[in-house]
Design a protein around this motif. Structure first.
Motif, short mmCIF file in Angstrom:
data_model
loop_
_atom_site.label_atom_id
_atom_site.label_comp_id
_atom_site.label_asym_id
_atom_site.label_seq_id
_atom_site.Cartn_x
_atom_site.Cartn_y
_atom_site.Cartn_z
N VAL A 16 -59.73 24.45 -20.47
CA VAL A 16 -58.78 25.19 -19.45
C VAL A 16 -59.45 25.00 -18.03
N SER A 17 -60.54 25.25 -17.86
CA SER A 17 -61.23 25.43 -16.54
C SER A 17 -62.52 24.48 -16.62
N PRO A 31 -59.08 24.78 -12.39
CA PRO A 31 -58.17 24.51 -13.65
C PRO A 31 -58.39 23.02 -13.98
N ARG A 66 -49.76 23.56 -23.28
CA ARG A 66 -50.38 24.99 -23.21
C ARG A 66 -49.68 25.69 -24.43
N GLU A 94 -59.72 33.79 -14.64
CA GLU A 94 -58.94 32.84 -15.60
C GLU A 94 -59.15 33.33 -17.08
#
Length: 130
Positions: A16-17, A31, A66, A94
């Motif tokens: 996701v990051s 991201p 997502r 995040e």
């Protein structure tokens, strides 16, 4: 790091990051791009409709990926991977946002008044709530 996590823990991760410039003072958490990070390949294994669309070269949106990551995360079929450093405060926001997005729960009434925090509960409590 991603490859080590896949080898030692599970192959079904979706970044996701990601950390950029690791090991330097300029390190950043940004991201991840679901397309470049291989989300489709991971998530298609847990979703026949996604697998069909992928095999037929259909357009698969980031929003759909997502949503599918959230569904599969809650079922233990895929796992979001977040980069960060709590010591430097990188990626904490995040991660907390991702917990809410990919693992939504109904918090207790007392805790729902508190903001999400990477700090201990005692550090974020407002007087009179506990």
């Amino acid at each position: 790091m991603r490859d080590l996590i896949r080898k030692l823990l599970d192959e079904r991760i979706c970044e996701v990051s990601v950390a950029q410039q690791e090991g330097t003072e300029s390190v950043q958490v940004v991201p991840a791009d679901p397309g470049e990070s291989g989300w489709i390949e991971v998530l298609a294994l847990g979703s026949e409709p996604l697998m069909d669309d992928f095999a037929n070269n259909e357009v698969i949106t980031e929003d759909r990926l997502r949503q599918e990551l959230g569904r599969q995360s809650r079922q233990g079929l895929a796992f979001p991977l977040f980069a960060g450093s709590a010591a430097r405060g990188l990626g904490v926001r995040e991660l907390l946002s991702g917990l809410d997005r990919y693992f939504p729960v109904q918090p207790s009434r007392a805790l729902s008044a508190l903001p999400l925090s990477g700090l201990g509960l005692a550090d974020s409590c407002r007087p009179g709530l506990m």
